[in-house]
Enzyme design. Sequence first.
Site, PDB file in Angstrom:
ATOM      1  N   ARG A  15      -8.601  16.195  -7.654  1.00 28.67           N
ATOM      2  CA  ARG A  15      -9.401  14.959  -7.682  1.00 28.67           C
ATOM      3  C   ARG A  15      -8.530  13.709  -7.511  1.00 28.67           C
ATOM      4  O   ARG A  15      -8.738  12.672  -8.148  1.00 28.67           O
ATOM      5  CB  ARG A  15     -10.237  14.884  -8.962  1.00 28.67           C
ATOM      6  CG  ARG A  15     -11.375  15.894  -8.984  1.00 28.67           C
ATOM      7  CD  ARG A  15     -12.163  15.828 -10.266  1.00 28.67           C
ATOM      8  NE  ARG A  15     -11.345  16.279 -11.396  1.00 28.67           N
ATOM      9  CZ  ARG A  15     -11.546  15.961 -12.660  1.00 28.67           C
ATOM     10  NH1 ARG A  15     -12.568  15.188 -12.983  1.00 28.67           N
ATOM     11  NH2 ARG A  15     -10.766  16.420 -13.614  1.00 28.67           N
ATOM     12  N   HIS A 694     -30.963   2.341 -18.116  1.00 33.46           N
ATOM     13  CA  HIS A 694     -29.823   2.383 -17.205  1.00 33.46           C
ATOM     14  C   HIS A 694     -29.009   1.095 -17.241  1.00 33.46           C
ATOM     15  O   HIS A 694     -27.962   1.001 -16.615  1.00 33.46           O
ATOM     16  CB  HIS A 694     -30.288   2.668 -15.775  1.00 33.46           C
ATOM     17  CG  HIS A 694     -31.018   3.970 -15.681  1.00 33.46           C
ATOM     18  ND1 HIS A 694     -32.395   4.051 -15.770  1.00 33.46           N
ATOM     19  CD2 HIS A 694     -30.573   5.243 -15.575  1.00 33.46           C
ATOM     20  CE1 HIS A 694     -32.756   5.321 -15.701  1.00 33.46           C
ATOM     21  NE2 HIS A 694     -31.677   6.068 -15.585  1.00 33.46           N
TER      22      HIS A 694
END
Length: 753
Positions: A15, A694
Amino acid sequence: MSSYVVGFPRIGEQRELKFALESFWSGKSDFSEVKSVAKDLRSRHWKYQQDAGVDLISVNDFSLYDNMLDMIVTLGAIPARFRGLKGEELYFAMARGNKDAVAMEMTKWFNTNYHYIVPELTPNDEYSLDASKIIKEYKEAKELGINAKINIIGPLTFLANAKRVDRGDTFELLGKILPIYEELLGEIAKLDNEVLVQIDEPFFVRGTDAKDLSLLKPTYDKLCSVSENLKIVVATYFEHSSEATKVLVNTPIYGLALDFLYGKENMETVDLIASKGKKLFAGVVDGRNIWINNIESTVELLEQIATKISKDNIFVGSSCSLLHVPFALEYEEKLDRNIKSWFAYAKEKLIEIDVIEKLFRGEELNSAESAALEANKVANQTRKTADIIHDKAVQARVAGEIKLDRDEPFENRLKRQHESLNYPKLPTTTIGSFPQTPEVRKARRDFKKGEISKEAYESEMKRYIDDCIAFQEEADIDVLVHGEPERNDMVEYFGEQLKGYAFSQNGWVQSYGSRCVKPPVIYGDISRPKPMTVDWMVYSQSKTTRIMKGMLTGPVTILNWSFVRDDMERGDVSKQIALAIADEVSDLQDVGIKIIQVDEAAFKEGYPLRAEKIPAYEEWAVRDFKICVAPAKSETQIHTHMCYSEFNDIIRTIEAMDADVISIETARSGNELLKIFAKVGYKQEVGPGVYDIHSPRVPSKEEIVTQIEKLIEVLPIKQLWINPDCGLKTRKWEEVKPSLINMVEAVKEIRER
Ligand code: GLN
Ligand code: ZN
């Protein structure tokens, strides 16, 4: 030159790209560092493919954030609020927002768990070409001696996946976008005497209507006329695209790349492709699942294709981009040896493609390839018989008699539930999780690593649960939750406790931007060796006299967020999971839990891309939800939660799931999305989210009052629950506490009226 890969993962085997990006975003390093990591990754990934014997290697499959976003930049389709910015500042502002402008919207790429940036278009846009990324990366590849093809997202898929700010039809903008694509191809044509361009048009796997199909021929006639130097291959994936193929063969394209795994019907157009003299890029290695190929049967499949089209006109490759699978198996040190032998990640798939291609051509295998073939045969064989996969008891249970329905219709159930639970009008609750604090995460991590004892871990969790309950009582919430501190993830938590599930160490798959997920793997028959949540729920209920809601994840969501075995129908796997969850429902009920929520957050994500396949999906998805709640007595109230807002197309299905209460996301749309429930005469209870979780913003009491008033306009009070949009685990306590206090205050004000 006849093997290819649709695209390769780009985040890096460790990654690397993620860490470089995140370090840059947090101001710890500068952009040159990102560029150098990116360049290294590109060359390393090209090299891997070259070494594995892949003939046609993708350029421009790399992206710092997302390929759709790259296309937005290439076309100059920059939304007005970002104009004035340049370079990486512009790019990342569109992706992530900045202090002046909110980020562009993100949504799922077809039926994968990858999310792309949604282009925002208006009829007044002026587009202009910026081909610099593509040209730079092509030259980079050439310098390294890579035989490159260039990937771009096709104009029709770009538009189909875009939105118009003025809500108009995005295809109306084709006349403006297409000239930029022509210009782009013109630039690409200057790069070499012959360049193969893979233009992705997966939009056409949806079984597109005649109007959209009619755009294909003029578009591809035009694009193909740009230059003699170009060989254009149109790629589709995740389903068949027979309708489009029938049109495209009548354009001057060079070939079609088709998915023969998820679109077996593509076989029906092979004759046509042959008769029109087009090349077939046959996607025969699964680009979106981690199972080994069955090399022998794939070669047979290719032989069958070759009865219709000559071998010379067939290329062999992946079904879709390998972006959707993890990088390489060599980092899986802890995986059971057998299970590992059944997996193929991106690097292993390269070898499979190479071996398949050689066998198909009748070429000799070198010793490494022969060994790979031998291992493949053995692994496919053991997979058919291994005890850890095939569990007789599970199979007998699934085949036996199964309770499919609750004992009484919902009218009777709700009546009994009101009598026994006795909750007030507009009952308040939450969706399950509370903030996952650094301490909770650390305790879970330390416990996993064996650094703290089970006792220490459990007491840390219990402390959290105590606090969580104390807060909810103080806030005067009606139906409580324990907060889910013991869960890292709503699927992983159950997967870890179910037999038939495996977990990878480094099986990261890009989800969006720098974010990766590590989906668990269903490799065998699923069963539940012992209760999974009962102890936590018993503890939690013992701490309060209020009703404690038990929290489970439903079978369809578990399935949709896992890599699922490919040697069994999805519906059959789902049924096994449903039975395991049913046992948990039954156990929770037995210890006195009166409300049980079975989350189906990803119910909609599993929908097939083609309308004609939807009824079959809905049939087993609904069946399995019902199986898992069927043990609940009439007095036991079953909730479900879905993370969406759009229910218009699936409202009848939701109704058929027969939950007593469903909570959904509605805060961002006022009461619009709730209207469908009223329109179809939905009678069960509904908890439309009254605030958006959110965002870190704390909603005021007045705002929530207004929101509740809007909900009451649509559904009768007796049918409504009041809750936030979704779980609170990503939020901070400082935000959650005042928000929920305001929510309860708002409800009290309305109740008094
Ligand atoms: N119960 C889960 C939670 O609250 C539901 C999450 C979700 O819907 N995604 O976190
Ligand atoms: Zn949710």
